[in-house]
Design a protein around this motif. Structure first.
Motif, PDB file in Angstrom:
ATOM      1  N   THR A 144       0.822  -1.206   0.000  1.00 28.11           N
ATOM      2  CA  THR A 144       0.000   0.000   0.000  1.00 28.11           C
ATOM      3  C   THR A 144       0.856   1.255   0.000  1.00 28.11           C
ATOM      4  O   THR A 144       0.544   2.238  -0.682  1.00 28.11           O
ATOM      5  N   GLY A 145       1.946   1.237   0.769  1.00 27.33           N
ATOM      6  CA  GLY A 145       2.808   2.409   0.822  1.00 27.33           C
ATOM      7  C   GLY A 145       3.458   2.708  -0.519  1.00 27.33           C
ATOM      8  O   GLY A 145       3.455   3.855  -0.985  1.00 27.33           O
ATOM      9  N   GLY A 198       3.599   8.976   1.151  1.00 26.70           N
ATOM     10  CA  GLY A 198       3.423   7.590   0.731  1.00 26.70           C
ATOM     11  C   GLY A 198       4.702   6.785   0.833  1.00 26.70           C
ATOM     12  O   GLY A 198       4.669   5.583   1.109  1.00 26.70           O
ATOM     13  N   LEU A 199       5.838   7.439   0.656  1.00 25.18           N
ATOM     14  CA  LEU A 199       7.123   6.746   0.710  1.00 25.18           C
ATOM     15  C   LEU A 199       7.490   6.339   2.128  1.00 25.18           C
ATOM     16  O   LEU A 199       8.006   5.245   2.362  1.00 25.18           O
ATOM     17  N   VAL A 200       7.211   7.196   3.097  1.00 26.67           N
ATOM     18  CA  VAL A 200       7.615   6.912   4.486  1.00 26.67           C
ATOM     19  C   VAL A 200       6.496   6.259   5.291  1.00 26.67           C
ATOM     20  O   VAL A 200       6.741   5.790   6.410  1.00 26.67           O
ATOM     21  N   ALA A 201       5.296   6.215   4.734  1.00 26.78           N
ATOM     22  CA  ALA A 201       4.153   5.729   5.507  1.00 26.78           C
ATOM     23  C   ALA A 201       4.198   4.246   5.873  1.00 26.78           C
ATOM     24  O   ALA A 201       3.727   3.884   6.959  1.00 26.78           O
ATOM     25  N   PRO A 202       4.726   3.342   5.016  1.00 24.96           N
ATOM     26  CA  PRO A 202       4.628   1.915   5.338  1.00 24.96           C
ATOM     27  C   PRO A 202       5.182   1.539   6.708  1.00 24.96           C
ATOM     28  O   PRO A 202       4.556   0.759   7.436  1.00 24.96           O
ATOM     29  N   THR A 203       6.344   2.062   7.069  1.00 20.06           N
ATOM     30  CA  THR A 203       6.933   1.718   8.367  1.00 20.06           C
ATOM     31  C   THR A 203       6.047   2.189   9.505  1.00 20.06           C
ATOM     32  O   THR A 203       5.760   1.438  10.448  1.00 20.06           O
ATOM     33  N   PHE A 204       5.584   3.416   9.410  1.00 20.88           N
ATOM     34  CA  PHE A 204       4.710   3.966  10.451  1.00 20.88           C
ATOM     35  C   PHE A 204       3.397   3.194  10.524  1.00 20.88           C
ATOM     36  O   PHE A 204       2.940   2.820  11.616  1.00 20.88           O
ATOM     37  N   CYS A 205       2.805   2.934   9.374  1.00 25.26           N
ATOM     38  CA  CYS A 205       1.503   2.260   9.347  1.00 25.26           C
ATOM     39  C   CYS A 205       1.606   0.826   9.850  1.00 25.26           C
ATOM     40  O   CYS A 205       0.688   0.316  10.501  1.00 25.26           O
ATOM     41  N   ARG A 206       2.716   0.166   9.557  1.00 25.67           N
ATOM     42  CA  ARG A 206       2.908  -1.199  10.047  1.00 25.67           C
ATOM     43  C   ARG A 206       2.949  -1.221  11.568  1.00 25.67           C
ATOM     44  O   ARG A 206       2.347  -2.092  12.203  1.00 25.67           O
ATOM     45  N   LYS A 207       3.614  -0.243  12.164  1.00 25.37           N
ATOM     46  CA  LYS A 207       3.683  -0.171  13.623  1.00 25.37           C
ATOM     47  C   LYS A 207       2.318   0.151  14.225  1.00 25.37           C
ATOM     48  O   LYS A 207       1.925  -0.413  15.252  1.00 25.37           O
TER      49      LYS A 207
END
Length: 447
Positions: A146-147, A310-319
């Motif tokens: 998604t990110g 969108g580029l940095v969101a995956p790590t944050f969203c996973r947590k």
């Protein structure tokens, strides 16, 4: 979805596979986000109104909504490989046909074809991840897809603006065809076995009728009375027919066990406000900036901060997903969508580019969290054999939200200011948040 002996073995950590799938997912949406910034140019070339040009987005999103459960059913019946190949090829054919369209009606037909193929990407990439990984690894993989997809989609307006400068909007709309380069690898990765069950074509037609009616009704304020009447007839006849068909065919196109699953229903309904907000921005923001006299490239640069999110969101969203769980993560996503619409409404009202850019960036963050949270909730709520169709139905609801967002902006944009439209649309995430939280508390109290 049934997984057979052809399912790849030895796959452990998600690694770069979700990144590749995210790129494919992003390319499927980039053809739309890249086209969105050029809608004023499309309007001028084909001599249609701004709200009429928005149909190029609306027909795509409604086909996404209608076709996603069909692709899920095809995956359950025949495995992922063939539907994925057919979908990617169809999407590419539609993209090229849209670029070559000599008239606006033919452009709409090409966009419908492109949307049908793109729907396979939306549902089958998620189903493939669900087949390869479980638990936290699945959440990580979904977040990465998604990110990356959100980043590409957010870059779409910039790419579209740059390509419009080089060769016009027709060059921009061909972007999804690039995904064919990854097709040989994906064909080997995707499992080929399925249940062999026949597809319920009547159920699919009834769902298409109801969804099309909804979009026509939403477009009617600017499209005219005839559009509204046709949409109302399709909607009023289609919805009861779908309900009756589900009761008569509990194992049909919309299995009763899935559409009556409260987790699937409330998760998909609440999360649908997120793509509604995102597609509202895709259609609305270029209209706002066009009124300022901006070029498509300038509009793309305005939306560049969203690509960074969108580029940095995956790590944050996973947590966030791991810490809060799917239901609360969807709640946070809906809250972000509501805030994004309020900020965008303020930016449009004040003619403030930075505030408008902030609204788009917040929407991207909401999307990056909402989609994997919804998919995680749905995947965990159904049996493995129903997972493909459950994901398809959840995506149907989600992209129905997307078509509502695009249609509301296209339909109401001709009779009200876009700041007013954005403000009115905050009702969607508020309603989704209320349904998610209230039904969750009620079930907890009963337990």
């Amino acid at each position: 979805m049934t997984i057979d002996k052809d399912t790849p073995r030895g796959v452990r950590a998600p690694g770069w596979i979700p990144v590749l799938l995210g790129v494919i997912y992003g390319l499927a949406t980039t053809g739309t986000s890249a086209l969105a910034v050029s809608l004023p140019q499309v309007s001028g070339e084909f001599d249609v109104s701004a709200s009429g040009a928005a149909w190029a987005i609306s027909v795509y999103t409604v086909m996404l909504a209608v076709a996603t459960p069909l692709h899920g059913r095809l995956a359950d019946s025949y495995g992922l490989r063939v539907p994925l190949i057919v979908g990617m090829v169809t999407m590419s054919i539609g993209a090229v046909a849209a670029a070559l369209a000599p008239s606006f009606p033919l452009l709409l037909v090409a966009r419908i074809v492109q949307g049908f193929g793109g729907a396979s990407i939306a549902v089958l990439t998620t189903a493939l991840l669900s087949a390869l990984w479980e638990g936290p690894q699945r959440g990580a993989a979904l977040g990465r897809v998604t990110g990356v997809g959100a980043t590409f989609s957010a870059l779409g307006p910039l790419i579209g603006g740059a390509l419009e400068n080089l060769g016009g909007w027709r060059l921009a709309v061909t972007m999804p065809a690039v995904g064919l380069l990854a097709l040989p690898y994906l064909a080997r990765l995707a499992p080929s076995g399925g249940s062999g069950n026949r597809i319920d074509r009547t159920g699919a037609l009834l769902v298409a009728t109801a969804a099309s009616g909804l979009v026509l009704v939403l477009q009617s304020p600017s499209a005219g009375v005839v559009t509204g009447i046709v949409g109302a007839v399709l909607l009023v006849s289609g919805v009861p027919a779908v309900v009756a068909w589900v009761r008569a065919r509990p194992q049909g196109f919309l299995p009763r066990s899935v559409v009556s699953n409260p987790v699937v229903l409330r998760s998909a309904f609440a999360a649908s406000a997120v793509p509604a907000s995102w597609f509202a921005m895709l259609v609305g923001v270029p209209s706002v900036t066009a009124s300022w006299g901006w070029t498509p490239l300038q509009t793309g640069l305005l939306m560049l901060p969203a690509a960074v999110v969108g580029l940095v969101a995956p790590t944050f969203c996973r947590k966030v997903l791991a810490k809060l769980g799917a239901r609360l993560a969807i709640s946070v996503s809906c809250s972000l969508a509501m805030l994004a619409l309020l900020v965008a409404a303020a930016g449009a009202a004040m003619d403030s580019a930075p505030v408008l850019a902030l609204g788009v960036a917040l929407t991207t963050g909401s999307f990056a969290l909402g989609q994997p949270s919804m998919m995680s909730a749905v995947s965990e709520a159904v049996d493995l054999t129903d997972r493909g169709v459950a994901i398809g139905i959840a995506t149907l609801v989600s992209f129905t939200g997307a078509s509502i967002g695009a249609s509301l902006v296209g339909g109401l944009g001709g009779v009200a200011s876009l700041s007013t439209v954005f403000l009115a649309m905050t009702a969607l995430p508020v309603l989704g948040l209320a349904v998610l939280l209230l039904t969750g508390r009620r079930r907890a109290a009963l337990a």
